[in-house]
Enzyme design. Sequence first.
Site, mmCIF file in Angstrom:
data_model
loop_
_atom_site.group_PDB
_atom_site.id
_atom_site.type_symbol
_atom_site.label_atom_id
_atom_site.label_comp_id
_atom_site.label_asym_id
_atom_site.label_seq_id
_atom_site.Cartn_x
_atom_site.Cartn_y
_atom_site.Cartn_z
ATOM 1 N N GLU A 122 -19.841 -9.158 13.879
ATOM 2 C CA GLU A 122 -20.559 -10.433 13.799
ATOM 3 C C GLU A 122 -19.896 -11.476 14.707
ATOM 4 O O GLU A 122 -20.579 -12.329 15.273
ATOM 5 C CB GLU A 122 -20.608 -10.937 12.349
ATOM 6 N N ARG A 125 -28.060 10.955 24.039
ATOM 7 C CA ARG A 125 -29.138 10.576 23.121
ATOM 8 C C ARG A 125 -30.300 9.871 23.835
ATOM 9 O O ARG A 125 -31.454 10.286 23.735
ATOM 10 C CB ARG A 125 -28.534 9.675 22.038
ATOM 11 N N ALA A 143 -11.303 -9.637 10.753
ATOM 12 C CA ALA A 143 -12.617 -10.274 10.948
ATOM 13 C C ALA A 143 -13.758 -9.345 10.546
ATOM 14 O O ALA A 143 -13.592 -8.131 10.446
ATOM 15 C CB ALA A 143 -12.795 -10.658 12.421
ATOM 16 N N GLY A 202 -18.413 -2.414 10.573
ATOM 17 C CA GLY A 202 -19.281 -2.806 11.683
ATOM 18 C C GLY A 202 -18.838 -2.119 12.957
ATOM 19 O O GLY A 202 -19.189 -0.964 13.213
ATOM 20 N N ASP A 203 -18.051 -2.817 13.775
ATOM 21 C CA ASP A 203 -17.517 -2.190 14.983
ATOM 22 C C ASP A 203 -16.829 -0.869 14.671
ATOM 23 O O ASP A 203 -17.017 0.133 15.359
ATOM 24 C CB ASP A 203 -16.478 -3.124 15.629
ATOM 25 N N GLN A 221 -26.531 -10.273 -23.696
ATOM 26 C CA GLN A 221 -26.872 -9.412 -22.553
ATOM 27 C C GLN A 221 -28.307 -8.887 -22.617
ATOM 28 O O GLN A 221 -28.576 -7.748 -22.266
ATOM 29 C CB GLN A 221 -25.873 -8.249 -22.449
ATOM 30 N N GLY A 257 -13.316 -5.864 6.475
ATOM 31 C CA GLY A 257 -14.380 -6.554 5.755
ATOM 32 C C GLY A 257 -15.031 -5.629 4.747
ATOM 33 O O GLY A 257 -15.139 -5.950 3.551
ATOM 34 N N ARG A 316 -18.235 6.725 14.597
ATOM 35 C CA ARG A 316 -19.393 7.592 14.748
ATOM 36 C C ARG A 316 -19.320 8.369 16.056
ATOM 37 O O ARG A 316 -19.610 9.561 16.095
ATOM 38 C CB ARG A 316 -20.683 6.773 14.685
HETATM 39 C C1 LIG Z 1 -23.430 -5.794 1.990
HETATM 40 C C2 LIG Z 1 -23.505 -6.235 3.417
HETATM 41 N N1 LIG Z 1 -23.153 -7.489 3.751
HETATM 42 C C3 LIG Z 1 -23.183 -7.874 5.042
HETATM 43 C C4 LIG Z 1 -23.575 -7.005 6.037
HETATM 44 C C5 LIG Z 1 -23.621 -7.454 7.482
HETATM 45 N N2 LIG Z 1 -22.527 -6.810 8.243
HETATM 46 C C6 LIG Z 1 -22.719 -5.683 8.944
HETATM 47 S S1 LIG Z 1 -21.352 -5.163 9.736
HETATM 48 C C7 LIG Z 1 -20.464 -6.474 9.169
HETATM 49 C C8 LIG Z 1 -19.017 -6.657 9.558
HETATM 50 C C9 LIG Z 1 -18.125 -5.598 8.994
HETATM 51 O O1 LIG Z 1 -16.781 -5.987 9.142
HETATM 52 P P1 LIG Z 1 -15.635 -4.916 9.059
HETATM 53 O O2 LIG Z 1 -15.891 -3.980 7.950
HETATM 54 O O3 LIG Z 1 -14.328 -5.598 9.055
HETATM 55 O O4 LIG Z 1 -15.841 -4.080 10.415
HETATM 56 P P2 LIG Z 1 -15.555 -4.591 11.917
HETATM 57 O O5 LIG Z 1 -16.878 -4.993 12.514
HETATM 58 O O6 LIG Z 1 -14.619 -5.741 11.842
HETATM 59 O O7 LIG Z 1 -14.981 -3.409 12.613
HETATM 60 C C10 LIG Z 1 -21.250 -7.292 8.345
HETATM 61 C C11 LIG Z 1 -20.770 -8.526 7.674
HETATM 62 C C12 LIG Z 1 -23.963 -5.712 5.627
HETATM 63 N N3 LIG Z 1 -24.371 -4.783 6.505
HETATM 64 N N4 LIG Z 1 -23.903 -5.336 4.334
HETATM 65 MG MG LIG Z 2 -13.044 -6.082 10.537
#
Ligand SMILES: Cc1ncc(C[n+]2csc(CCOP(=O)(O)OP(=O)(O)O)c2C)c(N)n1
Ligand SMILES: [Mg+2]
Length: 575
Positions: A480, A264, A476, A398-399, A120, A448, A405
């Site tokens: 994305e 905003r 999903a 993401g969504d 290491q 995700g 928020r």
């Molecule tokens: C470490 C990292 N990898 C990839 C991304 C790109 N990214 C932003 S939002 C997203 C999707 C998130 O998926 P999920 O948590 O299931 O939320 P959803 O959009 O399905 O509600 C990704 C892959 C990121 N912001 N950070």
């Molecule tokens: Mg998702």
Amino acid sequence: MASSAPSVNADSVAAVIARFLKARGITRVFGLCGGHIMPIWMRLDAEGIAIVDVRDERAAVYMAHAHGVMSGGFGVALVTAGPGVTNAITGIANAHVARAPVLVLSGVPPGPQENRGALQDIVHTDLVRSITRYARTVREPSLVLPELNEAVARALGEGGEPGPVYLDFPTDTLRATVPKAMQRDEWLRIPAMAVTPPDPARAAAAAEMLWSAQRPLVISGRGARSAGPSLVRLLDRVGALYLDTGESRGHVPDAHPSVVAAMRGTVMQEADCVLTVGRRLDFQLAYGSPAVFGEARFVRVADIASELRDNRRGDVEILADCGAALDAIVAAAGDREPAVDREWTRQMREGHTARAQRLAATMRDAPSDAQGRVHPYRLLAALQDRLPPAAVIVADGGDWLSFARVGLSPATWLDPGSLGCIGVGTPFGIAASLACPDRVVAVLTGDGAFGFNAMEVDTAVRHRAPVLIVVANNGAWQIEVHDQQQTHAKVVGTRLQFADHAAMARAFGMHAERVERIEDLDAAVTRALAARPALIDVVVTPDAVSADAKSGLAWVPDLQPLAAWDEAERRWRGE
Ligand SMILES: Cc1ncc(C[n+]2csc(CCOP(=O)(O)OP(=O)(O)O)c2C)c(N)n1
Ligand SMILES: [Mg+2]
């Protein structure tokens, strides 16, 4: 280990590290074990410091980050050499961008094995240099305390920017003895943090600008976290409108008459004077561009350089403790009547209230899809109804992050921040729930985002971290998927399974339920709240499109992060 190995004595470097941390008020360290750091590990235990042993070093740094934010101090992560450090790097990068005080400790091979191909053996300090405030290998036993002092001072931002710092020690150094003379009290005390007072002339100039503005707007961020009451006093006196950002969410309550979050875009365009308090004008604020903020005059208040003049200079810039600066501005205005256009602020507030009420109604009634999958809004409404007002909300995804928020009014809010570091949710929530056991901590995570650190449910169970994890399972990386559908007319590599995260959590002994029908939602939330640590895996419809998905954020336009701002920027530049 051979029986001839020396035990770690009470004056060893490792022991002195543990005593230092204890003296600085650290009661909990987040780590993952390994031979190179074992002397520190054992001495932490000997000093009564709890070790939250995690399943990936990245999670340890995320937890230390959240601990620092929730405690108002700094957090400590202890990771082993080599892959321990490389795994920690995303957490360090996130703390770097967030300006979060974190001390990361590690080990390196003993001196006699250096550069011989030891286990290491890589140069960690080179790897972390660009994302830390301080990164050193401490080889000299007698210097452990001054090094720790300097590292923690830099982490806390004394004389610079707060953020992560990194120290490692050869394992033979950890076992070596620190001379008594070099265990000085001055290095074991909690020093009083210096508070930078504002320049009175600049405070007066800021008061003049704000009190003569007709459409003043205040925006806060990280640097305002310790200035909540001063911020509220200023808003009350000058009658300005207010936008908060994820960094300081909750420090001005949503019920305050200055809050106009739902307006905003309009207030950013129409304000004639913008005061930023401890906030970078980063992508979330259109880089302060005149294309979005027009020719408004700016006042910038910050206690660190990076939040003072980035992207747009202030007519007045005050480098000082944010609370003290705001107090000085209010004092300089005395009992002067502000010139604020009350009709404008009334209209904006009314617009905000109407939109907020419409949203609340939409959330409550949001229909499930044809297959009966719950709408994310409906899930948020169920949580809003059942979470106490003082709950800490950790949002991730993401969504789903975008829905959360706008849909919730949290007292305290943590999210992936400007690095967009999804995956922080579960570790942030675990650390927050351990730091604040009297508050309900809810992690609202996409499926995700949950996956990155899903193994930390094991850590939550073993350490009885009273966290509630809510997985919004749309099968999903859905934000994305929306982008691919809109931009590329093809969906590839962005769908997951509707995996049963509740079954996974139960495998680690956590109370967990899967919710597939709206009728089961409310009772499941109530049961989970009573059984923390707990997880509910709620199957939500992937058809719901969030504000962030509609804004073009995922598409990454050239000039600005959002499509509308990008167009405005193009027009403004005459392109
Ligand atoms: C470490 C990292 N990898 C990839 C991304 C790109 N990214 C932003 S939002 C997203 C999707 C998130 O998926 P999920 O948590 O299931 O939320 P959803 O959009 O399905 O509600 C990704 C892959 C990121 N912001 N950070
Ligand atoms: Mg998702």
